[in-house]
Write an enzyme that holds these catalytic residues in place. Structure first.
Site, PDB file in Angstrom:
ATOM      1  CB  CYS A   1      -0.937   0.025   1.151  1.00  0.00           C
ATOM      2  SG  CYS A   1      -1.991   1.541   1.326  1.00  0.00           S
TER       3      CYS A   1
ATOM      4  CB  CYS B   1      -3.497   2.579  -1.446  1.00  0.00           C
ATOM      5  SG  CYS B   1      -3.624   0.751  -0.851  1.00  0.00           S
TER       6      CYS B   1
ATOM      7  CE  LYS C   1      -4.994   3.822  -5.851  1.00  0.00           C
ATOM      8  NZ  LYS C   1      -5.269   2.286  -5.923  1.00  0.00           N
TER       9      LYS C   1
ATOM     10  CE1 TYR D   1      -7.133  -2.181  -6.610  1.00  0.00           C
ATOM     11  CE2 TYR D   1      -7.936  -4.293  -6.449  1.00  0.00           C
ATOM     12  CZ  TYR D   1      -6.988  -3.421  -6.158  1.00  0.00           C
ATOM     13  OH  TYR D   1      -6.212  -3.846  -4.959  1.00  0.00           O
TER      14      TYR D   1
ATOM     15  CD  GLU E   1      -7.247   1.913  -8.735  1.00  0.00           C
ATOM     16  OE1 GLU E   1      -8.083   2.201  -7.935  1.00  0.00           O
ATOM     17  OE2 GLU E   1      -6.221   1.389  -8.531  1.00  0.00           O
TER      18      GLU E   1
ATOM     19  CG  HIS F   1     -30.061  21.403  -3.423  1.00  0.00           C
ATOM     20  ND1 HIS F   1     -29.918  20.764  -4.501  1.00  0.00           N
ATOM     21  CD2 HIS F   1     -30.198  22.796  -4.172  1.00  0.00           C
ATOM     22  CE1 HIS F   1     -30.192  21.325  -5.873  1.00  0.00           C
ATOM     23  NE2 HIS F   1     -30.434  22.690  -5.307  1.00  0.00           N
TER      24      HIS F   1
ATOM     25  CD  GLU G   1     -29.471  17.182  -4.004  1.00  0.00           C
ATOM     26  OE1 GLU G   1     -30.561  17.589  -3.539  1.00  0.00           O
ATOM     27  OE2 GLU G   1     -28.460  18.100  -4.776  1.00  0.00           O
TER      28      GLU G   1
END
Length: 450
Positions: free
Chosen positions: A43, A48, A51, A177, A181, A439, A444
């Protein structure tokens, strides 16, 4: 040869191993931790963290196109890969140092070297032997390289972070993934990218809406998605470029071929046969729900077990194990349900819970209700560049418990965490409906679906 004994001996200095070792030390026991590479594991060093730096870099490249629509007269003078590489690598190096400092603060003895079991519950590192009343294995995994002629000319996701410059033309091979990515990052930064996938869509294990949309958005971004492609050979030509032959044809002129075809556990050569620790056919260490292996007082967690290959999962499992073993919390274990996951694609993906196919299988198609929404994020209201946001809620039973949430669009990575808490707590569609919307935001939409 004298053998040094710890109450808790951790093999592997990645996120899971460090988290477990440090937490265990809080309970007043002696802890040793062995790692032969840089602290932080995949990681921090080749996963992670670097990346995400590159994802952020690619986001800047995307937004440069929108500046004129927001009234800014900004001219791009080009992109310098070496600038971000140098600052990214320096950041990672600082994190390595922080990890080592924190081990010292926690009074965890850091043993720098490669651990190999020489007997049951005895490891050897640099000629010194160590044992533990409890031993935990968290050695992580590594990228798979396909078994084809010339595969050595390609790189893996590890090698991506060693690239000295942006490749002009890149082949990314894989549909998971990591492939998605890195293909997105390279494309946004200016590489001519082809993504080779074995079937019709990328991210096939995700909800069908995500699989369809991520494949579509990759193609719309300019990535050449080559479907029904299985690797045959990779050839290095005299001009330094590579020719990649697949079942979908022959593709030439690549200066970088990146394999992203899966990961395999770091168990080979560890001497696990000396311990009685069982591994499956792929080399993953077999554990029960409490992270126990088949050998008494030897445990394993994280990527080396081949389940839920995510850093926060390993960290949480490691800390829970420490509490169970050393703080008398005997029933504590990792819950592997409703784990929120983000893919840093362009745009990013957020998902938690069951896919629609999984929900239909578990509850029956007649007992689930699916809510969908597709809209344009307000950011794109004034831009020439357009991008859709896709959202889906999957609800089950008469109470309409939310059992799945899937979305792709700007900001979906950051909005998932809070919804992950709600779903983990058992929120229903009525709970979502009763929540006042914020909002104007994309999130939302999740509390206003009908």
């Amino acid at each position: 040869m004298a053998t040094k004994t710890f109450d808790y001996l951790v093999v592997g200095g990645g996120s899971g191993g460090i988290a477990s070792g440090r937490r265990a030390a809080e309970f007043g026991i002696s802890v040793g931790l062995v790692e032969f590479k840089r602290l932080g594991g995949t990681c921090v060093n080749v996963g992670c963290v670097p990346k995400k730096v590159m994802f952020n870099t690619a986001m800047h490249a995307e937004m440069i196109h929108d500046h004129k629509n927001y009234g800014f007269d900004v001219q791009s003078q080009g992109f310098k890969w070496s600038t971000i590489k140098e600052s990214r690598d320096a950041y990672v190096k600082r994190l390595n140092g922080i990890y080592e400092t924190n081990l010292g603060k926690s009074k965890v003895e850091y043993i720098d070297g490669y651990a190999k079991f020489v007997d049951n519950k005895v490891i050897e590192v640099n000629g010194q032997r160590y044992t533990g009343n409890h031993i935990m294995i968290a050695t992580g995994g590594k990228p798979v390289v396909p078994d084809i002629p010339g595969a050595e000319h390609g790189i893996t996701s590890d090698g991506f972070f060693d690239l000295a410059d942006l490749p002009k033309k890149t082949a990314v091979v894989g549909a998971g993934y990591i492939a998605v990515e890195l293909a997105g990052i390279l494309k946004e930064l200016g590489s001519d990218v082809s993504l080779f996938i074995r079937r019709e869509q990328a991210l096939r294990n995700f909800d069908e809406m995500i699989s369809e949309n991520v494949t579509k958005t990759l193609e719309e971004s300019g990535v050449n998605v080559v479907k029904k492609s299985t690797s045959k050979t990779l050839t290095k030509e005299s001009d330094g470029t590579m020719t990649y032959e697949t079942t979908a044809g022959v593709f030439k002129g690549f200066d970088c071929v990146l394999w992203a075809v899966g990961r395999t556990p770091n168990t080979e050569g560890m001497g696990l046969d000396k311990t009685g620790v069982q591994v499956d056919q792929r080399g993953n260490i077999v554990v029960d729900e409490f992270q126990n292996t088949s050998a008494k007082n030897i445990y394993a967690l994280g990527d080396v077990c081949g389940k839920a290959l995510l850093t926060p999962v390993a960290i949480k499992a490691g800390r829970k194990l420490a509490h169970r073993l050393f703080n008398n919390e005997t029933s504590l274990k990792m819950d592997y349900t409703y784990i929120p996951t983000v893919v840093f694609s362009h745009p990013p993906i957020g998902t938690v819970g069951l896919t629609q196919a999984e929900a239909e299988k578990e509850y029956g198609a007649e007992n689930i209700k699916v809510y969908r929404s597709s809209f344009g994020n307000m950011y794109f209201a004034v831009t020439e560049r357009k991008q859709r946001t896709m959202m889906k809620l999957i609800c089950a039973g008469p109470e309409q418990k939310v059992v799945g949430l899937h979305m792709q669009g700007m900001g979906c990575d950051e909005m998932l965490q809070g919804f992950g808490v709600a779903i983990k707590m058992g929120a229903t569609k009525a709970d979502f409906d009763d929540t006042v919307a914020i909002h104007p935001t994309s999130s939302e939409e999740l509390v206003t679906m009908r």
